[in-house]
Design an enzyme around this catalytic site. Structure first.
Site, PDB file in Angstrom:
ATOM      1  N   HIS A 217       0.831  -1.214   0.000  1.00 16.24           N
ATOM      2  CA  HIS A 217       0.000   0.000   0.000  1.00 16.24           C
ATOM      3  C   HIS A 217       0.863   1.260   0.000  1.00 16.24           C
ATOM      4  O   HIS A 217       0.945   1.976   0.995  1.00 16.24           O
ATOM      5  CB  HIS A 217      -0.950  -0.007   1.202  1.00 16.24           C
ATOM      6  N   HIS A 221       1.325   1.474  -5.787  1.00 17.26           N
ATOM      7  CA  HIS A 221      -0.010   0.868  -5.905  1.00 17.26           C
ATOM      8  C   HIS A 221      -1.026   1.933  -6.344  1.00 17.26           C
ATOM      9  O   HIS A 221      -1.876   1.675  -7.204  1.00 17.26           O
ATOM     10  CB  HIS A 221      -0.418   0.247  -4.562  1.00 17.26           C
ATOM     11  N   HIS A 280      -6.934   6.924  -2.962  1.00 17.80           N
ATOM     12  CA  HIS A 280      -7.792   5.962  -2.257  1.00 17.80           C
ATOM     13  C   HIS A 280      -7.100   5.227  -1.104  1.00 17.80           C
ATOM     14  O   HIS A 280      -7.777   4.679  -0.240  1.00 17.80           O
ATOM     15  CB  HIS A 280      -8.386   4.942  -3.243  1.00 17.80           C
ATOM     16  N   ASP A 281      -5.759   5.212  -1.074  1.00 21.49           N
ATOM     17  CA  ASP A 281      -5.050   4.551   0.036  1.00 21.49           C
ATOM     18  C   ASP A 281      -4.075   5.514   0.714  1.00 21.49           C
ATOM     19  O   ASP A 281      -3.141   5.072   1.398  1.00 21.49           O
ATOM     20  CB  ASP A 281      -4.269   3.327  -0.481  1.00 21.49           C
ATOM     21  N   ASP A 399      -8.910  -1.243  -8.249  1.00 22.74           N
ATOM     22  CA  ASP A 399      -8.169  -1.499  -7.008  1.00 22.74           C
ATOM     23  C   ASP A 399      -7.587  -2.914  -6.970  1.00 22.74           C
ATOM     24  O   ASP A 399      -6.509  -3.135  -6.432  1.00 22.74           O
ATOM     25  CB  ASP A 399      -9.099  -1.258  -5.809  1.00 22.74           C
TER      26      ASP A 399
HETATM   27 ZN   LIG Z   1      -5.880   0.027  -2.861  1.00 22.08          ZN
END
Ligand SMILES: [Zn+2]
Length: 518
Positions: A217, A221, A280-281, A399
């Site tokens: 993460h 990514h 998103h992360d 994702d």
């Molecule tokens: Zn992700």
């Protein structure tokens, strides 16, 4: 020191606003209990009566004109006496708060300041400390020295064999800038005239807020997910190709479907999806929701154990947008409606990446497909809900798209994911928490991948491909990868502890693979 009272003079800039800001800060700390037994008294050369009253309204116990004469200083202790014997001290709220609440503006100020303080504290705690952003040295992609490299990267970005693990840190950043600058050319976004500097500053801040130490993460990514969503949007013709000047906003059409997802998404939704993908992360701590909940971290308590990480990523993303002046729409009239619509799309997209909700989304996508085939279906009746399902479907596919990349790329992602789970397993052991089977190597890599494809990836990609035929190309990759993992399992020997095709009705493997990516 006189009569047990200590006098401290705080020297600040002469700017009166700064003085009031300082007073507000001191009062906030008093109200939080961080500063105890402190009574703020303003000493200033400013003889303006409005300013003096404002200081009292903002919580000052008194206002003294400079220079302070010795006989006045001798009576300052009386303020201490008055404050500590005041009847208001018998209530549970500090005196300063009660006084300031008499003014609505000040009350709002108080609420916002506390909110901002809370957000900043959480983000500072969980994200790497941001160093100054090197904007002047950030490459302009259209400069002569950059054109050749930019073109090479553009070719990579238009290929499903895109492998972000093979790119340098600078190239990853270039890829992000290429995609965002390209999207800014969409009609609806061009009108917003966002400066290149503001865009670069914000994207650099996002990169810094990812933890490089996470094997999976991390920013690599995020770029992988961004490229996947970019690829899908180009296939759906919601974004023009990087190499064509114009494009027709049309996609393939399945025969029976009367309503198409492509027709419901606007330019701002496309941009919201790109933004959600890169953010998103953001700030991911390298452990999953289960770990945060089991170890009762403050973050899990803050979000009541629900979509803990995803909620945190959303908050961090919007905080960075605000902090670095990246304004898509103003949050004030006349653009507030557009802003709130845009924000909802981004929030829903990121929350959709919570794997605990995976099967709910797959079900929603299947039901939407049936609705879209119905003769009397009118999407405008529940446009927002329908859009959220489409947006959720696309970002969820992006994702976990690494499982549907060519095998050599899928394998490198699987390797780093296992590394991250092993690290989490070490932490679980240290804390005396139960260690998941994937986290301590009890499940072989081929088995975990086969399980993930069977229980999560294939059902999702199949249902999305029926709704959006442009995503259908991924199914073949998934089938090939599943077979390759299966062959690998046979050649390496069956040392896995999980049995598939179990008829016992036990769904433990289902939970195991949900655990894989979240
Ligand atoms: Zn992700």
């Amino acid at each position: 020191m006189e009569g047990g009272v200590s006098l401290s003079e705080i020297h600040t800039k002469k700017d009166t606003l700064y003085g009031l800001e300082l007073l507000r800060y001191v009062n906030l700390e008093i109200s939080k209990g961080t500063l105890e037994r402190v009574i703020p008294i303003v000493c200033s050369f400013n003889e303006n009566s409005d300013f003096m009253l404002e200081c009292l309204n903002k919580g000052a116990a008194d206002y003294l004109l400079k220079p302070i004469r010795p006989e006045v200083a001798k009576t300052i202790f009386l303020h201490v006496h008055r404050t500590y014997t005041s009847p208001s001290r018998s209530t549970e709220y500090p005196r300063s708060i009660i006084r300031r609440f008499s003014n609505l503006e000040d009350r709002l100020d108080e609420i916002f300041t506390k909110d901002k303080w809370l957000t900043n504290t959480i983000i500072q705690y969980y994200t790497p400390s941001l160093s100054p952003l090197d904007i002047p040295n950030f490459p302009r992609l259209n400069s002569a020295s950059e054109i050749e490299r930019t073109n090479i990267l553009k070719k990579k970005l238009t290929d499903w064999e895109f492998d972000s693990h093979k790119l340098s840190e600078d190239d990853l950043m270039r890829c992000v800038v290429i995609i965002f600058e390209h999207a800014m050319e969409l009609d609806e976004l061009r009108e917003l005239s966002i400066s290149t500097d503001a865009l670069h500053r914000f994207l650099l801040a996002i990169r810094q807020a990812y933890h490089d130490s996470n094997p999976y993460h991390n920013f690599t990514h995020a770029v992988d997910v961004l490229q996947a969503i970019f690829f899908f949007l180009c296939e759906m013709r919601l974004l023009p190709s990087l190499f064509s000047a114009g494009y027709n906003r049309r996609g393939k059409s399945s025969n029976k479907q009367r309503c198409r997802p492509n027709d419901l998404l606007r330019d701002s939704d496309v941009f919201a999806l790109l933004l959600a993908s890169i953010g998103h992360d953001v700030g991911h701590p390298g452990v999953n929701n289960d770990f945060l909940i089991q170890s009762q971290t403050p973050l899990a308590q803050l979000y009541n154990d629900k979509s803990v990480l995803e909620s945190f990523h959303v908050m961090t993303l919007f905080n960075l947008m605000q902090k670095y002046g990246f304004k898509i729409y103003e949050s004030e009239p006349p653009c507030e409606t557009k802003y709130s619509e845009f924000r909802k799309i981004v929030v829903n997209a990121i929350l959709a990446t919570d794997m605990q909700l995976h099967h709910k989304y797959v079900k929603d996508i299947k039901e939407q497909k049936s609705r879209f085939e119905s003769v009397d279906f009118n999407p405008s009746q529940k446009l927002e809900e329908e859009k959220n399902i489409i947006i959720g479907a696309l970002i969820k596919c992006a994702d976990i798209s690494n499982t549907a990349r060519p095998y050599h790329i899928a394998k490198s992602w699987s390797n780093v994911l296992l590394q991250e789970f092993t690290c989490q397993g070490d932490l679980e052991r240290k804390l005396g928490l139960p260690v998941g089977p994937v986290n301590d190597g009890r499940v072989s890599q081929p088995d975990s991948q086969i399980g993930f494809i069977d229980f999560c990836a294939m059902p999702l990609f199949k249902s999305v491909s029926e709704l959006i035929p442009e995503i259908g190309f991924t199914l073949n990759y998934l089938e090939v990868n599943r077979k390759t993992w299966s062959d690998k399992k046979e050649t390496e020997g069956d040392n896995c502890s999980l049995r598939h095709n179990s008829s016992s009705g036990n769904n433990s493997e289902y939970y195991l693979f949900i655990y894989l990516v979240s």
